[in-house]
Design an enzyme around this catalytic site. Structure first.
Site, PDB file in Angstrom:
ATOM      1  N   SER A 142       0.861  -1.174   0.000  1.00  0.00           N
ATOM      2  CA  SER A 142       0.000   0.000   0.000  1.00  0.00           C
ATOM      3  C   SER A 142       0.896   1.222   0.000  1.00  0.00           C
ATOM      4  O   SER A 142       2.075   1.138   0.358  1.00  0.00           O
ATOM      5  CB  SER A 142      -0.893   0.016   1.246  1.00  0.00           C
ATOM      6  OG  SER A 142      -1.505   1.275   1.443  1.00  0.00           O
ATOM      7  N   TYR A 155      -2.415  -0.993  10.242  1.00  0.00           N
ATOM      8  CA  TYR A 155      -2.346  -1.178   8.791  1.00  0.00           C
ATOM      9  C   TYR A 155      -1.005  -0.714   8.241  1.00  0.00           C
ATOM     10  O   TYR A 155      -0.337  -1.436   7.484  1.00  0.00           O
ATOM     11  CB  TYR A 155      -3.496  -0.419   8.127  1.00  0.00           C
ATOM     12  CG  TYR A 155      -3.614  -0.654   6.643  1.00  0.00           C
ATOM     13  CD1 TYR A 155      -4.199  -1.819   6.157  1.00  0.00           C
ATOM     14  CD2 TYR A 155      -3.169   0.292   5.722  1.00  0.00           C
ATOM     15  CE1 TYR A 155      -4.322  -2.037   4.790  1.00  0.00           C
ATOM     16  CE2 TYR A 155      -3.283   0.077   4.363  1.00  0.00           C
ATOM     17  CZ  TYR A 155      -3.865  -1.084   3.894  1.00  0.00           C
ATOM     18  OH  TYR A 155      -3.979  -1.290   2.542  1.00  0.00           O
TER      19      TYR A 155
END
Length: 266
Positions: A142, A155
Site C-alpha cells: 500500500s 495497517y
C-alpha cells in the site's frame, strides 16, 4: 505480451477488488489460477469468468489466512493441484482509529492477515520456486507501506513490514535461477486510492458529509493526497503485476513500486 501458459498463480483475496483484477490479468495470459478467499464463499461466478478469459485452469481454495493451520492446509491442497510459480499476497484488512484506542485484538488480526500470512506463504513456496529457477512473489502492499497516516497504526505497520519482508526475501533469492529461466523475484506494489468496495464506502460517506456529487466527493477525497485526483482501477494493478511475471523483469526485485497518482511525489 506476457504468456503465462503452463504457469500456476496463487492469488489470495481473489474474489473482488485488487485480487480479482490481478487474477483477470493472469487469466488473459493463460495462467492456471489458484484463487484463495475465505472458506464457504461461492466462487463459481468468478471462476467461470477467469476460465472465459483464457485461464489454463481455475480452482478455489478457501482458507482463513488469520489461521496458520488453514494456511498450511491450503498450501498442501494447492501443491496437489500444481506447483506454484507466482504468488500474489493480496488478502488484507484494515481498521482505522487513534493509536491510543486501538484494541489489541484488532492489532493482532491486522498483522496476522496482512503480514504473517504473506510470510507463511512465502516461506512455503519460495524454496520450490528457487529449485525450479523461476518464481514471482508479488506482495500487494500500500502507499501506507511507504508513508504513514494518522489513524492507521496497525495497517501502516503491517504494510511497512510487508515492504521490508519483500526486500529481505528478494536479497535471499536473488541468485536463484538465471536470465534464461527468469529467476526468482520478490516485489511489492504500493497502490494509492484504489476503486474497491472499501474506498467506495469512504466516497459515499464523504459525499453525504459534503452534500456533493459522487465525482466531487472523489476529487475531494483524493485531492488531499493523490494529485491526479483519479482513483486506481484494479485492472491497472493487474497490468503491473503481469509485467512483473515476465522473464524479462528478472532484474526487478526488492522494489516497492508506487502506483499512487503522484502521492509520493510530494
Amino acid at each position: 505480451m506476457v504468456d503465462l501458459t503452463g504457469r500456476t498463480a496463487l492469488v489470495t483475496g481473489g474474489m473482488q477488488g485488487v485480487g480479482r483484477g490481478v487474477a483477470r490479468a493472469f487469466a488473459r495470459a493463460g495462467a492456471r489460477i489458484a484463487l484463495n478467499d475465505l472458506p464457504g464463499r461461492d466462487a463459481s461466478a468468478v471462476l467461470a469468468e477467469l476460465a472465459e478469459l483464457g485461464a489454463g485452469g481455475v480452482q478455489y481454495f478457501g482458507a482463513d489466512l488469520e489461521q496458520p493451520a488453514q494456511i498450511d492446509a491450503m498450501l498442501a491442497q494447492v501443491a496437489a493441484w500444481g506447483a506454484v510459480d507466482i504468488l500474489v499476497n493480496n488478502a488484507g484488512i484494515g481498521q482505522t482509529g487513534p493509536l491510543a484506542d486501538l484494541p489489541r485484538a484488532v492489532w493482532d488480526r491486522v498483522l496476522a492477515i496482512n503480514l504473517s500470512a504473506p510470510f507463511a506463504l512465502m516461506q512455503g513456496l519460495l524454496p520450490g520456486m528457487s529449485a525450479r529457477g523461476y518464481g514471482r512473489v508479488i506482495n500487494v502492499a500500500s502507499i501506507h507501506g511507504l508513508v504513514g497516516n494518522p489513524g492507521k497504526a496497525a495497517y501502516a505497520t503491517a504494510k511497512h513490514g510487508l515492504v521490508g519482508l519483500s526486500r529481505v526475501a528478494a536479497m535471499e533469492y536473488a541468485e536463484a535461477g538465471s536470465r534464461m529461466s527468469g529467476g526468482v523475484t520478490v516485489n511489492a506494489i504500493c497502490p494509492g486510492w484504489v476503486d474497491t468496495p472499501l474506498v467506495q464506502s469512504m466516497v459515499a460517506a464523504r459525499q453525504d458529509a459534503l452534500g456533493t456529487t459522487r465525482e466531487e466527493a472523489i476529487a475531494n477525497l483524493l485531492g488531499t493526497k493523490q494529485p491526479t485526483r483519479r482513483g486506481i482501477d484494479p485492472e491497472e494493478i493487474g497490468a503491473m503485476a503481469l509485467w512483473l511475471t515476465d522473464p524479462l523483469s528478472h532484474n526487478v526485485t526488492g522494489a516497492a513500486l508506487p502506483l499512487d497518482g503522484g502521492w509520493t511525489a510530494h
